[in-house]
Write a protein that holds these residues in place. Structure first.
Motif, mmCIF file in Angstrom:
data_model
loop_
_atom_site.group_PDB
_atom_site.id
_atom_site.type_symbol
_atom_site.label_atom_id
_atom_site.label_comp_id
_atom_site.label_asym_id
_atom_site.label_seq_id
_atom_site.Cartn_x
_atom_site.Cartn_y
_atom_site.Cartn_z
ATOM 1 N N ARG A 14 45.207 -27.377 -64.407
ATOM 2 C CA ARG A 14 45.437 -29.041 -63.933
ATOM 3 C C ARG A 14 45.788 -29.107 -62.596
ATOM 4 N N VAL A 15 47.352 -28.304 -63.176
ATOM 5 C CA VAL A 15 48.434 -28.180 -62.311
ATOM 6 C C VAL A 15 48.153 -27.324 -61.309
ATOM 7 N N ALA A 16 47.945 -26.547 -61.686
ATOM 8 C CA ALA A 16 48.260 -25.600 -60.057
ATOM 9 C C ALA A 16 46.761 -26.284 -59.272
ATOM 10 N N LEU A 17 45.882 -26.815 -60.082
ATOM 11 C CA LEU A 17 45.446 -27.371 -59.320
ATOM 12 C C LEU A 17 45.436 -28.634 -58.350
ATOM 13 N N LEU A 18 46.543 -29.753 -58.839
ATOM 14 C CA LEU A 18 47.218 -31.312 -58.259
ATOM 15 C C LEU A 18 48.056 -30.141 -56.910
ATOM 16 N N VAL A 19 48.961 -28.926 -57.589
ATOM 17 C CA VAL A 19 49.943 -28.753 -56.122
ATOM 18 C C VAL A 19 49.197 -28.108 -55.363
ATOM 19 N N LEU A 20 48.159 -26.801 -55.143
ATOM 20 C CA LEU A 20 47.076 -27.103 -54.032
ATOM 21 C C LEU A 20 46.587 -27.403 -53.615
ATOM 22 N N SER A 21 45.705 -28.964 -54.572
ATOM 23 C CA SER A 21 45.471 -30.163 -53.384
ATOM 24 C C SER A 21 46.391 -30.570 -52.678
ATOM 25 N N ALA A 22 48.113 -30.536 -53.085
ATOM 26 C CA ALA A 22 48.756 -31.827 -51.768
ATOM 27 C C ALA A 22 49.248 -30.602 -51.385
ATOM 28 N N LEU A 23 49.187 -29.527 -51.365
ATOM 29 C CA LEU A 23 49.887 -28.078 -50.073
ATOM 30 C C LEU A 23 48.753 -28.235 -48.748
ATOM 31 N N LEU A 24 47.221 -28.378 -49.350
ATOM 32 C CA LEU A 24 45.556 -28.297 -48.648
ATOM 33 C C LEU A 24 46.168 -29.711 -47.988
ATOM 34 N N ALA A 25 46.731 -30.829 -48.643
ATOM 35 C CA ALA A 25 46.861 -32.453 -47.544
ATOM 36 C C ALA A 25 47.989 -31.909 -46.907
ATOM 37 N N ALA A 26 48.936 -31.081 -47.531
ATOM 38 C CA ALA A 26 49.760 -31.434 -46.592
ATOM 39 C C ALA A 26 49.787 -30.830 -45.203
ATOM 40 N N ALA A 27 49.429 -29.051 -44.907
ATOM 41 C CA ALA A 27 48.911 -28.773 -44.796
ATOM 42 C C ALA A 27 47.566 -29.361 -43.400
#
Length: 221
Positions: A14-27
Motif C-alpha cells: 500500500r505504501v509503495a502504491l501510494l508513493v507511486l501514485s504520488a510520484l505519478l501525480a507529481a509527474a
C-alpha cells in the motif's frame, strides 16, 4: 487472525502504491506545468514577434520618407534627374506626369545638394538642367512653378557673364522672346554655388523634377 508477515507485506504494498501514485501525480503536474509554460512561452514569443513586426512596419513604412525607384531622397523630398532633353514646357509636363514638378529651390543647402549632383551628372558645361523658375509672365519678375516669387537672398545667378541677361540674340533677331527660363549647372564647379543661367525656354535640356517624399509603402515601378 492474519499472520504478522502477511500484514506487513500488504502495508508495504500500500505504501509503495501510494508513493507511486504520488510520484505519478507529481509527474503529471510537472508535465502539465511544462506544457502550460511552453504554450505560454510560444504565445509570448509570438506576441514579441508581432510587436516587432508592427514596430518595423511603423518605422520603415509609416515614418521613414522614401522615394520611388529612379528618384533620389534628400531633405524629405524626392528628386528625379532626367537623362533625356526637352524644352522647359515639355520638361514641366513630364515632371507633372511623374507626380511632381520642376524643382523649386528653397534653401542654400538644397542648392548645394543639387549643384553637386548636377555637376556629377553633367558631361560638359553645356549639359545643364532645367529648374522651375521663369519670368515668362512678366519680364524681370521671376516666379517658381508654384507662382511664389524668387527670394533674392536665395538666388544663385551665374556671373560669367552676369545673369540673368535676357539675351535676345544678335539685335533681337535670333531670340525675339528673350530668355525667360532657367537652367543650372557648371561642370567645372560653381563659385559660391552660383550656376543659374536664363536661357530660351524652347531649347532642349535635361531637367530636375521634385516632389515630396512619401511615407508608407511605395510602389516600385
Amino acid at each position: 487472525g492474519e499472520a504478522p508477515d502477511r500484514r506487513s507485506k500488504v502495508t508495504a504494498e500500500r505504501v509503495a502504491l501510494l508513493v507511486l501514485s504520488a510520484l505519478l501525480a507529481a509527474a503529471l503536474i510537472v508535465i502539465y506545468r511544462l506544457s502550460f509554460e511552453n504554450v505560454h512561452t510560444k504565445k509570448s514569443l509570438q506576441t514579441l514577434k508581432d510587436e516587432h513586426e508592427a514596430l518595423r512596419k511603423n518605422l520603415t513604412d509609416d515614418t521613414c520618407p522614401k522615394c520611388e525607384e529612379g528618384w533620389e531622397l534628400h531633405g524629405g523630398k524626392c528628386y528625379y534627374f532626367s537623362t533625356s532633353k526637352s524644352t522647359w514646357y515639355q520638361s514641366r509636363d513630364y515632371c507633372r506626369c511623374k507626380g511632381g514638378d520642376l524643382v523649386k529651390i528653397d534653401s542654400r543647402e538644397e542648392q548645394f545638394f543639387l549643384e553637386v549632383r548636377v555637376r556629377q551628372k553633367m558631361n560638359n558645361d553645356h549639359d545643364v538642367f532645367w529648374i522651375g523658375l521663369t519670368d515668362s509672365k512678366e519680364e524681370g519678375k521671376w516666379l517658381w512653378v508654384d507662382d511664389s516669387p524668387l527670394n533674392t537672398s536665395l538666388a544663385f545667378w551665374g556671373d560669367t557673364p552676369k545673369q540673368p541677361d535676357n539675351w535676345t540674340g544678335n539685335n533681337g533677331e535670333n531670340l525675339p522672346e528673350g530668355e525667360d527660363c532657367v537652367v543650372m549647372g557648371k561642370k567645372s564647379g560653381a563659385d559660391d554655388l552660383k550656376c543659374w543661367v536664363d536661357v530660351f525656354c524652347k531649347r532642349n535640356y535635361k531637367s530636375i523634377c521634385e516632389k515630396s517624399a512619401e511615407t508608407g509603402r511605395v510602389t516600385r515601378v
